[in-house]
Scaffold this motif. Structure first.
Motif, mmCIF file in Angstrom:
data_model
loop_
_atom_site.group_PDB
_atom_site.id
_atom_site.type_symbol
_atom_site.label_atom_id
_atom_site.label_comp_id
_atom_site.label_asym_id
_atom_site.label_seq_id
_atom_site.Cartn_x
_atom_site.Cartn_y
_atom_site.Cartn_z
ATOM 1 N N PRO A 1 -43.684 5.175 -26.066
ATOM 2 C CA PRO A 1 -44.312 3.972 -26.617
ATOM 3 C C PRO A 1 -44.375 2.803 -25.642
ATOM 4 N N LEU A 2 -43.313 2.574 -24.879
ATOM 5 C CA LEU A 2 -43.326 1.454 -23.937
ATOM 6 C C LEU A 2 -44.425 1.637 -22.898
ATOM 7 N N GLU A 3 -44.610 2.854 -22.406
ATOM 8 C CA GLU A 3 -45.646 3.102 -21.411
ATOM 9 C C GLU A 3 -47.040 2.933 -22.005
ATOM 10 N N ALA A 4 -47.191 3.317 -23.267
ATOM 11 C CA ALA A 4 -48.482 3.121 -23.926
ATOM 12 C C ALA A 4 -48.787 1.635 -24.068
ATOM 13 N N ILE A 5 -47.778 0.839 -24.414
ATOM 14 C CA ILE A 5 -47.975 -0.608 -24.522
ATOM 15 C C ILE A 5 -48.265 -1.203 -23.155
ATOM 16 N N ARG A 6 -47.563 -0.751 -22.135
ATOM 17 C CA ARG A 6 -47.855 -1.234 -20.778
ATOM 18 C C ARG A 6 -49.288 -0.899 -20.362
ATOM 19 N N ALA A 7 -49.790 0.254 -20.810
ATOM 20 C CA ALA A 7 -51.171 0.623 -20.483
ATOM 21 C C ALA A 7 -52.154 -0.402 -21.022
ATOM 22 N N ALA A 8 -51.807 -1.029 -22.161
ATOM 23 C CA ALA A 8 -52.693 -2.009 -22.799
ATOM 24 C C ALA A 8 -52.344 -3.443 -22.436
ATOM 25 N N THR A 9 -51.384 -3.626 -21.547
ATOM 26 C CA THR A 9 -50.986 -4.978 -21.144
ATOM 27 C C THR A 9 -50.966 -5.073 -19.619
ATOM 28 N N LEU A 10 -49.853 -4.720 -18.995
ATOM 29 C CA LEU A 10 -49.723 -4.843 -17.538
ATOM 30 C C LEU A 10 -50.780 -4.031 -16.797
ATOM 31 N N ASN A 11 -50.940 -2.768 -17.173
ATOM 32 C CA ASN A 11 -51.892 -1.905 -16.463
ATOM 33 C C ASN A 11 -53.323 -2.366 -16.665
ATOM 34 N N ALA A 12 -53.665 -2.680 -17.906
ATOM 35 C CA ALA A 12 -55.029 -3.101 -18.199
ATOM 36 C C ALA A 12 -55.368 -4.404 -17.487
ATOM 37 N N ALA A 13 -54.407 -5.321 -17.434
ATOM 38 C CA ALA A 13 -54.641 -6.579 -16.718
ATOM 39 C C ALA A 13 -54.907 -6.328 -15.239
ATOM 40 N N GLN A 14 -54.192 -5.357 -14.675
ATOM 41 C CA GLN A 14 -54.406 -5.017 -13.270
ATOM 42 C C GLN A 14 -55.778 -4.389 -13.066
#
Length: 432
Positions: free
Chosen positions: A370-383
């Protein structure tokens, strides 16, 4: 809320959001705050917002300092950054009438609908989106949102997506010869390196934030095959280099393995869908660090609709939906395990807008924590969209894009489908 009530609701929200002046500061008392960088849930935190930015995050519940300051009580909520969907289509939504409406809707009709879809997306917790292709109304909607004329998520628009003749974004596919001749040569169709360069420059002139291309066929078009390669590597290289010269990233729609590999070797920024990646394509994407935007909900939606609603799609599309849509989650599992970089995206419009967060469930079912999925929609997506300094985390200096849910998304990712509070750039659009 019914869909018919959206325009009236949008007006009410917009007047509330834009009418009064900003409070001097807003203090959000957060029962739990998810630090997406560390993965820690922090208890009893206060986010301090001034105008459209976070100015501080403080331990404990900080009292308001001035008479005009405002406190928002989220003490029974889990708070996380505004979510980012890197693949939406705000101009449209799947329906039985979708193909007929290409001949009956005017640009103004599309614009009014798009405004409603945009508000629905924002209230679902997605404060930023990347619109990956439309008629150009998507770019006008971006401008209207940015100017404060209508409410919606922050939009990065691809304008019109670029396609080969007979390719996925050739809207004359399936028409009779008279209609094809009447349509002439649409500006988004390009064949050969020179036309590809020209098509990129055309979208740049029209105000696109990124270039979207299709290196393979697609599911929701009237061509017979959604998997074959439709651009040569030389053509894609011409697109990528021209876009790079103009400061634009390139998102590439691709299902079949050969079209994926050509696009990755040519240097595209992201592969969107990636449904039928083979092992070679996965290794290549991991090596080059090309972003992967999986859109699992789109595959699930078209396959499920084909099974449960006979006749919803024309037969040629129904066959492709079952062939491609059913394989996307398995491909995602293999690619994630192999270390391919993932940014969250859903292809909203292929399914009903506002259900974007269901993608998290499909990602975690395939093995992503779940944490990685949330990062995909936050930190990763912003990058991916080129805004890591402003978006993707709850930190001082970033935009005040804030979502709150009831429960712990690290234990139950489905709570993200039920946001209780949504703020974008310091303005509240949902509070329950």
């Amino acid at each position: 809320m019914t869909r018919n009530s959206i325009p009236a609701f949008a007006t009410a929200v917009f007047l509330l959001a834009t009418g009064p002046a900003f409070a001097q500061k807003t203090y959000l008392h957060c029962g739990k705050l998810l630090d997406v960088r560390s993965g820690k849930l922090l208890s009893q935190q206060t986010i301090v917002v001034e105008k459209d930015r976070i100015v501080a995050i403080q331990s404990g519940y900080t009292a308001a300092g001035g008479a005009q300051d405002k406190i928002i009580n989220l003490e029974n909520r889990t708070v996380l950054p505004g979510l980012i969907d890197c693949h939406v289509h705000l101009e449209s939504e799947s329906s039985r009438n979708q193909f007929r409406e290409q001949f009956t809707l005017n640009p103004a009709d599309i614009a009014y609908r798009a405004q409603g879809y945009a508000l629905t997306t924002l209230r679902a917790g997605f404060t930023t989106v990347r619109d990956c292709g439309g008629s150009g109304v998507n770019t006008s909607l971006r401008n209207a949102v940015a100017q404060g004329l209508v409410p919606g998520p922050r939009i990065y628009s691809a304008g019109m997506a670029i396609s080969a003749t007979g390719g996925h974004m050739d809207e004359t596919d399936g028409l009779n010869l008279e209609q094809i001749e009447h349509a002439g040569h649409p500006v988004n169709l390009a064949n050969g390196p020179d036309q590809c360069r020209q098509a990129v420059r055309e979208q740049f002139k029209r105000g696109a934030d990124l270039i979207k291309i299709a290196s393979t066929g697609g599911v929701l078009d009237l061509s017979k095959d959604g998997t074959g390669a439709q651009y040569s590597e030389e053509e894609i290289q011409a697109i990528v280099q021209t876009a790079k010269d103009l400061g634009l990233p390139v998102a590439c729609h691709a299902h079949g393995a050969e079209g994926i590999k050509r696009a990755v070797r040519a240097g595209v920024t992201s592969i969107d869908h990636g449904s039928l990646m083979d092992d070679e394509a996965i290794k290549l994407m991991a090596k080059t660090k090309t972003w992967y935007v999986p859109t699992l909900i789109a595959g699930k939606s078209v396959a499920d609709t084909t099974r449960t609603h006979p006749g919803y799609f024309p037969p040629v599309i129904a066959a492709k939906a079952l062939n491609v849509g059913t394989k996307m989650q398995g491909t995602f599992a293999r690619a994630y395990k192999a270390g391919v970089r993932v940014a969250f995206g859903t292809d909203a419009g292929v399914y009903r807008h506002g259900q974007n967060a269901k993608e998290f469930g499909y990602m975690t079912e395939a093995g992503m924590p779940p944490l990685e999925a949330i990062r995909a929609a936050t930190l990763n997506a912003a990058q991916l969209i080129g805004e890591p300094a402003d978006l993707g985390a709850l930190e001082a200096g970033k935009y005040a894009d804030i979502v709150a849910v009831e429960g712990d998304p690290l234990q139950d990712i489905a709570v993200l489908t039920r946001p209780k509070f949504v703020m974008k750039a310091g303005v509240t659009y949902r509070q329950e």
